[in-house]
Design an enzyme around this catalytic site. Structure first.
Site, PDB file in Angstrom:
ATOM      1  N   GLU A 116       0.809  -1.213   0.000  1.00 39.42           N
ATOM      2  CA  GLU A 116       0.000   0.000   0.000  1.00 39.42           C
ATOM      3  C   GLU A 116       0.845   1.266   0.000  1.00 39.42           C
ATOM      4  O   GLU A 116       0.334   2.356   0.245  1.00 39.42           O
ATOM      5  CB  GLU A 116      -0.965  -0.023   1.180  1.00 39.42           C
ATOM      6  CG  GLU A 116      -1.917  -1.210   1.099  1.00 39.42           C
ATOM      7  CD  GLU A 116      -2.906  -1.274   2.236  1.00 39.42           C
ATOM      8  OE1 GLU A 116      -2.842  -0.401   3.131  1.00 39.42           O
ATOM      9  OE2 GLU A 116      -3.744  -2.185   2.241  1.00 39.42           O
ATOM     10  N   LYS A 139     -15.587  -1.277   1.923  1.00 41.96           N
ATOM     11  CA  LYS A 139     -14.823  -1.822   0.805  1.00 41.96           C
ATOM     12  C   LYS A 139     -15.811  -2.430  -0.186  1.00 41.96           C
ATOM     13  O   LYS A 139     -16.482  -3.413   0.141  1.00 41.96           O
ATOM     14  CB  LYS A 139     -13.835  -2.890   1.286  1.00 41.96           C
ATOM     15  CG  LYS A 139     -12.741  -2.366   2.216  1.00 41.96           C
ATOM     16  CD  LYS A 139     -11.896  -3.512   2.755  1.00 41.96           C
ATOM     17  CE  LYS A 139     -10.712  -3.013   3.570  1.00 41.96           C
ATOM     18  NZ  LYS A 139      -9.951  -4.137   4.191  1.00 41.96           N
TER      19      LYS A 139
END
EC number: 4.2.1.11
Length: 424
Positions: A204, A336
């Site tokens: 990330e 999400k």
């Protein structure tokens, strides 16, 4: 004019080099929408299921079956439907799938179609996606949670917690908050280099230095904030993704890096100690995904002082969120889109959270693409928070750059959330 006339699915690569699904939806008037689907590394047990090919190709992770389902069964079910009727499209796919966890068609196949249809409908209207979904009231630019140190399942180091994030809550605008985050990120890199620590970045975009404990990671971030010229707790707050399900074993929270083990009460006390010591305003997955008693204990201990975000706990599922609201577990939800598999269900989860006084954080996955849909969704829902990685890797900065564009489009009507989006 807005009828769906064709759907094209293809296998592309995500930011980890794994296959994922990209979908194009074409409409009768020539309008077009495209979406690519993300994928997680640390996944909750209650998430919707991806369709993968198995076998030797791509190590079993191919998505040609999902692509075939998109162009076959799914297209047959929704061909001719109005792209502006999002709920009808999503409900048709849910009915066609017929399972509780999207396991027959795959959440990756369904989500690609769902999001691409929304993009196509926005194209018909000549509107940016955030405006098409959110209407005229969509104007809140989210406060970013920026992941700058990785541990847990996202890194090969001894740190048990998965993400250490900064939140530039005290800046006047999104663009200034982004600049602040970038400056802290580079100050942290300089500090790690000076200490002889690794400055390679993880999935990330955050650094993954060889640090042994959460306290060590938090200390070095505090130093980086000050080195960049900002005040910890005033300009920049801290946030954690504990991802505690990953180290929950036989009723104990086992911190191997710190050589500690706690029951739920002891671990909630440990997290409280961190909140007392550092300017931590948000903790994600502070308890394991099915430790409801632990979640209630943690919420009773820290509610009102810290945002407590359920990711694996809620998996963007309105039914699990409803249980959390009813029982007093957590005070915010991580959103999400691929955990639930359709845009309609995602928007339902955000709406339920905000109406119940819970916070909502729009989130990426560790396996991302250049698709920036979640940036638009964060503004469309006015949720006030976005979690989309560090200030490195184009799969992460694509979302930040889209928010900069939206900020420019909104002009004086836009409002930066700052600390107001937090649940506590």
């Amino acid at each position: 004019m807005t009828a769906i006339t064709d759907i094209i699915a293809r296998e592309i690569l995500d930011s980890r080099g794994n296959p994922t699904v990209e979908v194009d939806v074409l409409l009768e008037d020539g309008s077009f929408g495209r979406a690519a689907v993300p994928s997680g590394a640390s996944t909750g047990a209650h998430e919707a299921v991806e369709m993968r090919d198995g076998g030797e190709r791509y190590g079993g992770k191919g998505v040609l079956k999902a692509c075939d389902l998109v162009e076959g069964e799914i297209f047959e079910a929704i061909a001719g439907m109005d792209a502006e009727d999002q709920r009808r499209i999503d409900e048709a796919m849910i009915e066609l799938d017929g399972t509780a966890n999207k396991s027959r068609l795959g959440a990756n196949a369904m989500l690609g179609v769902s999001l691409a249809a929304a993009h196509a409908a926005a194209d018909v209207q000549g509107l940016p996606l955030y405006r098409y979904i959110g209407g005229m009231n969509a104007r809140v630019l989210p406060t970013p949670m920026m992941n700058i140190i990785n541990g847990g399942a996202h890194a090969d180091n001894p740190i048990d917690f998965q993400e250490f994030m900064i939140m530039p809550v005290g800046l006047p605008s999104f663009s200034e908050a982004l600049r602040c985050g970038a400056e802290v990120f580079h100050a942290l890199k300089s500090r790690l280099k000076a200490d002889g620590l690794n400055t390679n970045v993880g999935d990330e975009g955050g650094f993954a230095p060889h640090l042994r404990s959460a306290e060590q990671a938090l200390d070095v971030i505090m130093d980086a904030i000050e080195a960049a010229g900002y005040k910890p707790g005033e300009d920049v707050a801290l946030a954690l993704d504990v991802a505690s399900t990953e180290f929950y074993k036989d009723g104990q929270y086992v911190l191997e890096g710190a050589d500690e083990s706690h029951d739920a009460e002891g671990f909630s006390q440990y997290l409280e100690k961190l909140v007392n010591k550092y300017p931590i305003v948000s903790i994600e997955d502070g308890m394991a995904e099915d430790d409801w008693d632990g979640w209630r204990a943690l919420t009773q201990r820290l509610d009102g002082r810290c945002q407590l975000v359920g990711d694996d706990l809620f998996v963007t599922n309105p039914e699990r969120l409803a249980k959390g609201i009813e029982t007093g577990a957590a005070n915010a939800i991580l959103v999400k889109v691929n955990q639930i598999g359709t845009l309609s269900e995602t928007l339902d989860a955000v709406d339920m959270a905000l109406r119940s006084g819970y916070g909502a954080v729009m989130s990426h996955r560790s396996g991302e693409t250049e698709d920036a849909t979640i940036a638009d969704l964060a503004v469309a829902t006015n949720c006030g928070q976005i979690k989309t990685g560090s200030l490195a890797r184009s799969d992460r900065t694509a979302k930040y750059n889209q928010l900069l564009r939206i900020e420019s489009l909104l002009g004086e009507t836009g409002m930066f959330a700052g600390p107001s989006g937090l649940a506590s």
